[in-house]
Design an enzyme around this catalytic site. Sequence first.
Site, PDB file in Angstrom:
ATOM      1  N   ASN A 156      -1.976 -12.923   0.669  1.00 36.86           N
ATOM      2  CA  ASN A 156      -3.218 -12.340   0.154  1.00 36.86           C
ATOM      3  C   ASN A 156      -3.073 -11.720  -1.243  1.00 36.86           C
ATOM      4  O   ASN A 156      -4.032 -11.672  -2.010  1.00 36.86           O
ATOM      5  CB  ASN A 156      -3.801 -11.328   1.144  1.00 36.86           C
ATOM      6  CG  ASN A 156      -2.862 -10.180   1.454  1.00 36.86           C
ATOM      7  OD1 ASN A 156      -1.637 -10.339   1.428  1.00 36.86           O
ATOM      8  ND2 ASN A 156      -3.425  -9.027   1.760  1.00 36.86           N
ATOM      9  N   GLU A 253       5.483  -3.172   5.781  1.00 39.66           N
ATOM     10  CA  GLU A 253       4.091  -2.808   5.510  1.00 39.66           C
ATOM     11  C   GLU A 253       3.231  -3.795   6.280  1.00 39.66           C
ATOM     12  O   GLU A 253       3.219  -4.989   5.979  1.00 39.66           O
ATOM     13  CB  GLU A 253       3.808  -2.836   4.004  1.00 39.66           C
ATOM     14  CG  GLU A 253       4.512  -1.728   3.224  1.00 39.66           C
ATOM     15  CD  GLU A 253       4.183  -0.323   3.716  1.00 39.66           C
ATOM     16  OE1 GLU A 253       3.113  -0.144   4.357  1.00 39.66           O
ATOM     17  OE2 GLU A 253       4.982   0.599   3.490  1.00 39.66           O
ATOM     18  N   CYS A 287      -4.982  -5.652   3.740  1.00 35.88           N
ATOM     19  CA  CYS A 287      -4.541  -4.783   4.832  1.00 35.88           C
ATOM     20  C   CYS A 287      -5.226  -3.425   4.770  1.00 35.88           C
ATOM     21  O   CYS A 287      -5.340  -2.741   5.781  1.00 35.88           O
ATOM     22  CB  CYS A 287      -3.022  -4.620   4.818  1.00 35.88           C
ATOM     23  SG  CYS A 287      -2.347  -4.009   3.264  1.00 35.88           S
TER      24      CYS A 287
END
Length: 488
Positions: A156, A253, A287
């Site tokens: 992304n 993460e 996210c």
Amino acid sequence: MLQTNVKEYRNYINSEWTAGANSETFESINPADTTDILGKFPASTAVEIEQAISSAQAAFKEWAATSPSKRAAILNKAADLLEERADEIGEELTREEGKIITAAKGEVKRSAQTLRYYAVEGLSFTGETFPNDDPNMDVYTEREPLGVVSVITPWNFPISIPARKIAPALMTGNTVVFKPSSDTPLTAYRFVEALDEAGIPKGVINFVTGKSSQVGDSLVTHPAIRAVTFTGSTGAGEDIHRKASLTTRTQMELGGKNPLIVMDDADLDHAAQLAVNGGFSLTGQACTGTSRVIVMKSMVEAFQEKLIEKTEALTIANGLKEGTKIGPLANQKQLDNVLNYINIGKEEGAELVYGGERLAGADYDNGYFVEPAIFTNVTPNMRIAQEEIFGPVIAIIAAEDYEEAIQIANDVEYGLAASIVTNDIKQAKRFTKDIEAGTVKVNRTTTGNLINAPFGGLKKSSTSTFRESGRVGMEFFTQIKTVYIGHS
């Protein structure tokens, strides 16, 4: 129409662009137009990973001894190259990942800024000196690089996430084996290409493409790997964390289910715009994206009208097309996942008040396009209110008051980002203390973070050990020695 003469790209191992050990390749495909193939890349195996790790291991000692100013010069030169090529790389990024062209070019420029930031910060990143009662003794700490670092990144943000991991790793003297997402290998290739042209020494960075199912374990369990930094799904992160040895650091993460709380004193126009920006920009594939909007009950209807009005104004198209605000989802799996969750929301009893359909027609048939979806009458225990969707889906949840809103906001397994919209500074300050999230905002969208500020989450959004970004982003890549020197 069948595309011919598709360019084949290679791995980068020991400063050489090399083909895979076998002839197998995979294609990088434009999610807005699946007939557009950007290139073919090696479907690497454990053989190439072994070669890359050996290369990085052999280069470590000399790179660790290289002066910080020389490391900084390479990062700055690579930054120059990225800036010079921002338009070209940005267009490839849009074709490969789908995000709109302005965001893609901005990401390339941000990555160059990240390289420059760590080139500066690394020059003053050091240990501490400690006072003690012995006048004939000095006590201080030294920071040393760890060794070979595995960098595993998602699709992304295919250049900015690698930049914020690789720049501090290199600047602190580590060597790197970098595996990008198989959905965005070309953008990652361009980043490594810039480092190569900037004069990175032999073996310091190695680039290998392929499926995580084929090469992922080798990147985590190999005895020479001293650290693994990963951004991706919580499930994949948990798997890496379990497999890593006691002597291998991990930096994870992971997912998010980020709330935006809209208080009864909020400017609804501003709140709705924040929800659109956080939930639908990047096609919801961030996210830190806004997936839950928790609104005071007295304002739900008015807020919903504002949100729909602003969503209707968004243009959905190929990210290269001028005026586009929302591009396609990144791949078929993403499309299937988003449409599945929209069906789940309806089955659970939530009311779909806007969008949620796959788009069809000449401009959409060859791409993974879906209308942004807005649900209302969502209860906190519904799956669409609990699970990460990673797409343009917003769930509106009503709350009686601040206390209920905070309870709803915290009642998920994630804790990455959160925001509140209010004009009450006392309430805002209370929110920053009460919310269980690593990134907390007031009157701003949940998405976005500064390159010079720490980034990371709580609960299942992160390993909650070492943060990324900012000066603290270098801590993960160093170990501390405490030194006592007696003068007599």
